[in-house]
Design a protein around this motif. Structure first.
Motif, PDB file in Angstrom:
ATOM      1  N   MET A  49       0.846  -1.205   0.000  1.00 21.51           N
ATOM      2  CA  MET A  49       0.000   0.000   0.000  1.00 21.51           C
ATOM      3  C   MET A  49       0.872   1.242   0.000  1.00 21.51           C
ATOM      4  O   MET A  49       1.876   1.299   0.711  1.00 21.51           O
ATOM      5  CB  MET A  49      -0.847   0.034   1.267  1.00 21.51           C
ATOM      6  CG  MET A  49      -1.980  -0.929   1.247  1.00 21.51           C
ATOM      7  SD  MET A  49      -2.801  -0.882   2.818  1.00 21.51           S
ATOM      8  CE  MET A  49      -1.482  -1.272   3.909  1.00 21.51           C
ATOM      9  N   GLU A  55      -2.669   6.131   6.369  1.00 20.53           N
ATOM     10  CA  GLU A  55      -1.874   5.661   7.514  1.00 20.53           C
ATOM     11  C   GLU A  55      -1.286   6.825   8.303  1.00 20.53           C
ATOM     12  O   GLU A  55      -0.320   6.646   9.040  1.00 20.53           O
ATOM     13  CB  GLU A  55      -0.772   4.690   7.054  1.00 20.53           C
ATOM     14  CG  GLU A  55      -1.348   3.349   6.654  1.00 20.53           C
ATOM     15  CD  GLU A  55      -0.397   2.170   6.792  1.00 20.53           C
ATOM     16  OE1 GLU A  55       0.760   2.356   7.204  1.00 20.53           O
ATOM     17  OE2 GLU A  55      -0.831   1.052   6.494  1.00 20.53           O
ATOM     18  N   TYR A 261      -6.377  -4.701   6.370  1.00 20.73           N
ATOM     19  CA  TYR A 261      -6.550  -4.127   5.030  1.00 20.73           C
ATOM     20  C   TYR A 261      -6.631  -5.230   3.987  1.00 20.73           C
ATOM     21  O   TYR A 261      -6.087  -6.327   4.175  1.00 20.73           O
ATOM     22  CB  TYR A 261      -5.435  -3.124   4.692  1.00 20.73           C
ATOM     23  CG  TYR A 261      -4.030  -3.535   5.059  1.00 20.73           C
ATOM     24  CD1 TYR A 261      -3.321  -4.425   4.270  1.00 20.73           C
ATOM     25  CD2 TYR A 261      -3.409  -3.025   6.200  1.00 20.73           C
ATOM     26  CE1 TYR A 261      -2.023  -4.798   4.605  1.00 20.73           C
ATOM     27  CE2 TYR A 261      -2.115  -3.398   6.543  1.00 20.73           C
ATOM     28  CZ  TYR A 261      -1.432  -4.277   5.749  1.00 20.73           C
ATOM     29  OH  TYR A 261      -0.157  -4.657   6.072  1.00 20.73           O
ATOM     30  N   ALA A 274      -2.603  -6.683   8.305  1.00 18.53           N
ATOM     31  CA  ALA A 274      -1.448  -7.408   8.792  1.00 18.53           C
ATOM     32  C   ALA A 274      -1.461  -7.325  10.304  1.00 18.53           C
ATOM     33  O   ALA A 274      -1.938  -6.338  10.871  1.00 18.53           O
ATOM     34  CB  ALA A 274      -0.164  -6.784   8.269  1.00 18.53           C
ATOM     35  N   ARG A 317       8.950  -5.952  10.097  1.00 16.80           N
ATOM     36  CA  ARG A 317       9.127  -4.531   9.770  1.00 16.80           C
ATOM     37  C   ARG A 317      10.291  -4.001  10.609  1.00 16.80           C
ATOM     38  O   ARG A 317      10.382  -4.333  11.803  1.00 16.80           O
ATOM     39  CB  ARG A 317       7.891  -3.722  10.126  1.00 16.80           C
ATOM     40  CG  ARG A 317       6.573  -4.193   9.527  1.00 16.80           C
ATOM     41  CD  ARG A 317       5.464  -3.348  10.124  1.00 16.80           C
ATOM     42  NE  ARG A 317       4.128  -3.740   9.743  1.00 16.80           N
ATOM     43  CZ  ARG A 317       3.378  -4.652  10.366  1.00 16.80           C
ATOM     44  NH1 ARG A 317       3.849  -5.300  11.423  1.00 16.80           N
ATOM     45  NH2 ARG A 317       2.152  -4.905   9.956  1.00 16.80           N
ATOM     46  N   ARG A 343       6.522   0.865   8.837  1.00 17.88           N
ATOM     47  CA  ARG A 343       5.336   0.515   8.036  1.00 17.88           C
ATOM     48  C   ARG A 343       5.404   1.057   6.614  1.00 17.88           C
ATOM     49  O   ARG A 343       4.497   0.837   5.830  1.00 17.88           O
ATOM     50  CB  ARG A 343       4.067   1.111   8.691  1.00 17.88           C
ATOM     51  CG  ARG A 343       3.703   0.548  10.046  1.00 17.88           C
ATOM     52  CD  ARG A 343       2.347   1.104  10.485  1.00 17.88           C
ATOM     53  NE  ARG A 343       2.319   2.547  10.439  1.00 17.88           N
ATOM     54  CZ  ARG A 343       2.444   3.351  11.487  1.00 17.88           C
ATOM     55  NH1 ARG A 343       2.592   2.839  12.683  1.00 17.88           N
ATOM     56  NH2 ARG A 343       2.408   4.654  11.341  1.00 17.88           N
TER      57      ARG A 343
HETATM   58  N1  GLY Z   1       1.916  -0.386   6.052  1.00 17.28           N
HETATM   59  C1  GLY Z   1       1.260  -1.593   6.352  1.00 17.28           C
HETATM   60  C2  GLY Z   1       1.830  -2.379   7.433  1.00 17.28           C
HETATM   61  O1  GLY Z   1       2.910  -2.108   7.913  1.00 17.28           O
HETATM   62  O2  GLY Z   1       1.183  -3.318   7.854  1.00 17.28           O
END
Ligand code: GLY
Length: 385
Positions: A49, A55, A261, A274, A317, A343
């Motif tokens: 995304m 966000e 999402y 997620a 992440r 993210r």
């Molecule tokens: N930007 C989406 C996530 O980190 O889940």
């Protein structure tokens, strides 16, 4: 120059490392990447995304500036990569709809809408009926939503393949091996030692190893990046052609406090993400994670239960203390960072490549990246008495 010596050595061959090496090579620097599996990493899991507006979070307005700068670069960035490599990146300007399922979600979205407006961003409030008119597969209980036509998507796996091809064309050298230790000579980063015992020399070293960036031996403690792994479990479903179009844009919500999402690709893939879990280096896909994602996604779009579940995967992440990346030189001459994208790694790929190549070639970090220098986390290291 031998293949073991380069102007720039990038530690980490995920999308951030690859874009840095590619852009540096385009500026005439000899560039190398050290990674046992270049093209791996969090981008193989990410949904892709490009969600600068949906966000947005309180307290992250500085990051918003960088996110928007990168989103603006995406059309040219994608076109350049496609023209150069022949790879279609799945860049889809489809927009996003963030919806509310109950009164609490609705209040949360109203606040987000107010923050977006204060920040000069474009988003439109829709009633539940208007949301369903836009996306007929949404649950009848949807209470309202925010339409953001400027938040798009890209396929991170295709992006990775294109960056690998672009690096190869630009003459980037790949060392398919782990970096074990940073070599420091006369108070300057001078290269790395690999786990094979080889020595790779470089004028400048960029640490771009995602959540692993804080673990390279030999990096002085005072400049070690404060990144940590934040686990995300992601599902991939397939929309059979008889159901298409299932969703025409990204649909998202906060359900019981968790983000969910659904990102529909043109090739029929539907990505559901997620989880966000602080569990160290664990990348297990758990029954609980899959259950929660399916439960929450089902509340939004009940028809997902008809679709084949084709993949479950977890990635890490690279989280930083302020959720923003660390870009540019450290206090150790010759060592730079491009990590901590948390993210927003996929979104921030174009601006990171440009900013890192600029600083590597000129020594100057461009204006847009200056709020994100590693020095903002400078820590005092106690010296023994
Ligand atoms: N930007 C989406 C996530 O980190 O889940």
């Amino acid at each position: 120059m031998s293949s073991r010596t380069s102007d720039v050595l990038v530690v980490g061959g995920g999308i951030i490392g690859l874009v840095t090496a590619w852009r540096a090579a385009q500026r005439g620097l000899s560039a190398a990447v050290a990674d046992p599996e270049p093209g791996g990493g969090a981008a193989q899991v990410a949904a892709g995304m490009l969600a600068a507006v949906t966000e947005l979070h309180y307290g992250e307005q500085t990051l918003l500036g960088l996110n928007l700068a990168s989103a603006r670069r995406y059309p040219d960035f994608a076109a350049e990569l496609t023209e150069l490599t022949g790879h279609d990146l799945g860049y889809r300007r489809c927009g996003t709809l963030a919806v509310a399922l109950d009164a609490d979600d609705r209040a949360h979205l109203r606040e987000l809408h107010a923050l977006q407006r204060q920040s000069g961003l474009e988003s439109e409030w829709l009633s539940g009926r208007e949301c369903r008119r836009l996306e007929p597969m949404l649950a009848p209980g949807v209470r309202g939503g925010l339409r953001v036509d400027g938040d798009h998507q890209i396929d991170p796996r295709r992006l990775t393949r294109a960056l690998l091809a672009a690096c190869e064309r630009a003459g980037v050298v790949f060392h398919r091996v782990w970096a074990e230790r940073l070599r420091v000579l006369r108070d300057r980063a001078a290269g790395i030692t690999t786990t094979d015992g080889d020595q790779l020399d470089a004028g400048q070293v960029v640490l771009a190893a995602g959540s692993l960036s804080g673990r390279l031996e030999g990096v002085p403690e005072a400049v070690l990046p404060p990144v940590r792994p934040v686990k995300g479990q992601v599902l991939r479903l397939t929309v059979p052609t008889r159901y298409a179009p299932f969703l025409s844009r990204t649909v998202r919500a906060v359900v019981r406090g968790s983000q969910v999402y659904l990102v529909p690709r043109e090739n029929g893939e539907l990505v559901i993400g997620a989880t966000s879990e602080e569990l160290g280096w664990d990348t297990t896909v758990t029954a609980g994670g899959v259950y929660e994602l399916l439960r929450d996604a089902h509340e939004l779009v009940p028809g997902i239960t008809e679709l084949p579940l084709t993949e479950t995967r977890a990635g890490l992440r690279p989280g930083s203390p302020d959720n923003a990346p660390l870009l540019g030189p450290t206090d150790l001459p010759g060592l730079l960072l491009a990590t901590g994208h948390y993210r927003n790694g996929v979104l921030l790929t174009p601006v990171t490549g440009d900013a890192m190549a600029h600083v590597l070639a000129t020594g100057e970090l461009p204006e847009v990246a200056r709020p994100f220098t590693p020095g903002r986390f400078r820590r005092r290291v106690e010296q023994p008495a």
